[in-house]
Scaffold this active site. Structure first.
Site, PDB file in Angstrom:
ATOM      1  N   LYS A 291       0.841  -1.199   0.000  1.00  0.00           N
ATOM      2  CA  LYS A 291       0.000   0.000   0.000  1.00  0.00           C
ATOM      3  C   LYS A 291       0.880   1.255   0.000  1.00  0.00           C
ATOM      4  CE  LYS A 291      -4.217  -1.839   0.517  1.00  0.00           C
ATOM      5  NZ  LYS A 291      -5.410  -1.542  -0.303  1.00  0.00           N
TER       6      LYS A 291
ATOM      7  N   LYS B  99     -13.305  -7.904  -6.532  1.00  0.00           N
ATOM      8  CA  LYS B  99     -13.653  -8.469  -5.226  1.00  0.00           C
ATOM      9  C   LYS B  99     -15.049  -9.071  -5.337  1.00  0.00           C
ATOM     10  CE  LYS B  99     -11.080  -5.414  -2.071  1.00  0.00           C
ATOM     11  NZ  LYS B  99     -10.124  -4.773  -2.987  1.00  0.00           N
TER      12      LYS B  99
END
Length: 288
Positions: free
Chosen positions: A100, A199
């Protein structure tokens, strides 16, 4: 744990991920097995409904036939201080690590992870739409020296993503801007990305994710939303049902759980997971 139609659980994370320190999930049992409803706190009303559809689909219907028995997965390193990031990446044993970025420590974190894992591990970045187009291009030119496979969500919209892709030194992937099959079609029309990240919970289930992957017309990466191993089984089913992809799938996030709902969690072995369903045989602070 005895079988039940629905059970509410709370699972702690080893480290905070985007401010999230625990995951609350509703596990649903049906004729096909167990499904999981565990939307992230930031999700919209429509995404909550999509997650509900995904959990019911997993419980009621068999997963699609897998194209492969094992799936290469990546580890995920959240926005933690660089030394901890390096340790998490190294401990994962995965051949691909997603780091990230988008915060002040992003470059130091990427550098620390690269130094720890060496040149043989693929590094992927995820900015969670933290940048505008100009900032994204500047950041990616600096970060590319660390050997970056691709960057996920450098900017927030498909139009911005297309603008970044035309000038980026790093391939780009879309996740947050693809919420439906129609969005995936727009990605294709705009030639906005080199890959799409899907997702199952966020888009309404495995079947919807497969339809979105076909509509996008680029390699698809199945990705978790920090589910327990019950929910990760659906992510893994999607990864196994997709056509071949050059990218590892984002189903290695059980590594970030302090605890799980099963005594046989979906933890990667040498960067891979065996495709299987999971039943919860442990009670983890049930509530509700």
């Amino acid at each position: 744990m005895s079988a039940a139609a629905r059970v509410e659980v709370t699972v702690r994370l080893r480290v905070p991920v985007g401010g999230v320190v625990e995951r609350r999930a509703r596990l649903v049992e049906g004729p096909a097995g167990w499904g999981e409803w565990s939307p992230l706190p930031s999700w919209s009303v429509a995404e909550l409904a999509a997650a509900e559809e995904a959990s019911e689909e997993a419980a009621r219907h068999p997963f699609p036939a897998p194209r492969r028995a094992r799936v290469a997965v990546n580890a995920m390193v959240p926005r933690v201080e660089p030394a901890l990031a390096a340790r998490l990446a190294l401990e994962s044993g995965c051949g691909t690590v997603k780091v990230k970025v988008g915060d002040a420590a992003g470059e130091a974190r990427v550098a620390a992870v690269r130094a720890a894992v060496g040149p043989g591990v693929r590094l992927r970045l995820d900015a969670n739409s933290a940048w505008d187009v100009d900032t994204a291009l500047a950041e990616l030119r600096r970060l590319a020296v660390h050997g970056v496979e691709l960057v996920e969500d450098p900017v927030g919209t498909l139009e911005e993503l297309a603008a970044v892709r035309r000038r980026s030194p790093v391939p780009v992937a879309a996740e947050m801007s693809v919420r439906s099959v129609a969005d995936a079609g727009r990605l294709r029309a705009l030639d906005a990305a080199d890959a799409v990240v899907l997702k199952p919970q966020r888009i309404g289930g495995v079947a919807a994710a497969l339809a979105a992957a076909a509509a996008a017309g680029v390699p698809a990466i199945a990705s978790s939303a920090l589910e327990t191993s019950v929910g990760l089984a659906a992510v893994l089913a999607l990864a196994a049902a997709l056509p071949g992809s050059p990218f590892a799938h984002g189903a290695g996030t059980a590594l970030l759980l302090e605890e799980d709902v099963t005594s046989d969690p979906l933890l990667p072995e040498a960067g891979e997971l065996r495709v299987r369903r999971v039943a919860p045989d442990l009670v983890v602070r049930g509530h509700g």
